[in-house]
Design an enzyme around this catalytic site. Sequence first.
Site, PDB file in Angstrom:
ATOM      1  N   ARG A 185     -14.674  27.912 -82.626  1.00 36.96           N
ATOM      2  CA  ARG A 185     -14.060  28.215 -83.911  1.00 36.96           C
ATOM      3  C   ARG A 185     -15.154  28.227 -84.978  1.00 36.96           C
ATOM      4  NH1 ARG A 185     -12.184  25.769 -88.496  1.00 36.96           N
ATOM      5  NH2 ARG A 185     -10.211  26.524 -89.338  1.00 36.96           N
ATOM      6  N   SER A 215      -2.164  28.284 -84.182  1.00 33.53           N
ATOM      7  CA  SER A 215      -2.167  27.193 -85.161  1.00 33.53           C
ATOM      8  C   SER A 215      -0.901  27.239 -85.983  1.00 33.53           C
ATOM      9  CB  SER A 215      -3.345  27.335 -86.127  1.00 33.53           C
ATOM     10  OG  SER A 215      -4.551  27.117 -85.465  1.00 33.53           O
ATOM     11  N   LYS A 251     -13.761  19.194 -96.507  1.00 35.00           N
ATOM     12  CA  LYS A 251     -14.615  20.369 -96.283  1.00 35.00           C
ATOM     13  C   LYS A 251     -13.963  21.384 -95.325  1.00 35.00           C
ATOM     14  CE  LYS A 251     -17.383  18.219 -92.655  1.00 35.00           C
ATOM     15  NZ  LYS A 251     -17.661  16.818 -92.608  1.00 35.00           N
TER      16      LYS A 251
HETATM   17  N1  3NM Z   1      -6.905  23.030 -87.986  1.00 35.86           N
HETATM   18  P1  3NM Z   1     -10.651  17.009 -87.495  1.00 35.86           P
HETATM   19  S1  3NM Z   1      -6.719  20.768 -89.116  1.00 35.86           S
HETATM   20  C1  3NM Z   1      -9.276  23.178 -87.297  1.00 35.86           C
HETATM   21  O1  3NM Z   1      -3.907  21.808 -89.429  1.00 35.86           O
HETATM   22  C2  3NM Z   1      -8.148  22.464 -87.911  1.00 35.86           C
HETATM   23  O2  3NM Z   1      -4.248  23.663 -88.337  1.00 35.86           O
HETATM   24  C3  3NM Z   1      -6.029  22.240 -88.593  1.00 35.86           C
HETATM   25  O3  3NM Z   1     -10.632  18.579 -87.669  1.00 35.86           O
HETATM   26  C4  3NM Z   1      -4.627  22.603 -88.818  1.00 35.86           C
HETATM   27  O4  3NM Z   1     -10.300  16.728 -86.055  1.00 35.86           O
HETATM   28  C5  3NM Z   1      -8.215  21.196 -88.496  1.00 35.86           C
HETATM   29  O5  3NM Z   1     -12.086  16.664 -87.793  1.00 35.86           O
HETATM   30  C6  3NM Z   1      -9.420  20.327 -88.589  1.00 35.86           C
HETATM   31  O6  3NM Z   1      -9.685  16.423 -88.461  1.00 35.86           O
HETATM   32  C7  3NM Z   1      -9.473  19.329 -87.499  1.00 35.86           C
END
Ligand code: 3NM
Length: 205
Positions: free
Chosen positions: A38, A107, A136
């Site tokens: 990604r 998603s 971020k």
């Molecule tokens: N998608 P971390 S949250 C790539 O809600 C991504 O669809 C999300 O990163 C969504 O595990 C997210 O560091 C980030 O929180 C996930």
Amino acid sequence: MKEKLYLITDRKLFNGRCQMYLALETALEAGVKLIQLREKDLSIRELLDTAVWMRELTKEYGARLMINDRVDVALSVDADGVHLGQTSMPAYAVRKITGGKLLIGVSTHSADEAIKAENDGADFITLGPIYKTPSKHGHGNPIGIRIIRKAKSHVSIPVFAIGGIKPDKAKKVREAGADGVAVISAILEAGDVKQSTEEFSRLLK
Ligand code: 3NM
């Protein structure tokens, strides 16, 4: 699907390609079997180059590779699947052009989006952000853990909880009905990638 841990890349957490390669290799060695490339801001050529080495690496470890958004890149490198966002091609359109060749992840951020993704033909979804995730990443406000149960009562495809999932949250989201978890920072920013991966695997058994 049997995978319960879905690792997602973010090259900005690393100083260069070599570092990300090593972290991914460590996670694969520690048992990750599903990875999503990604990197939304790469040019298509750069994305393809990255997908090529990630395909080789994941193959070595018998892991599945998903490509974010780009069906063409996924097909070109023989990835296992494509992971679609809400503004990507819908799953039914991807299915039409790939003829069932690619696993399709979507998603989602609400029960309604989860239902729509399943109706469109998704094989699995991520649902989030469940918890606060580093700003971020720009994923908006947390939707909370209760949404998992709600979504699960409407869809039968696997649901991966995403967003701020650390090992201590893995059990909670599983108890709330999630089939698995999707993570970036909890593994890729962990001081010890191997230990973090193994901890998730143990908690998700
Ligand atoms: N998608 P971390 S949250 C790539 O809600 C991504 O669809 C999300 O990163 C969504 O595990 C997210 O560091 C980030 O929180 C996930």
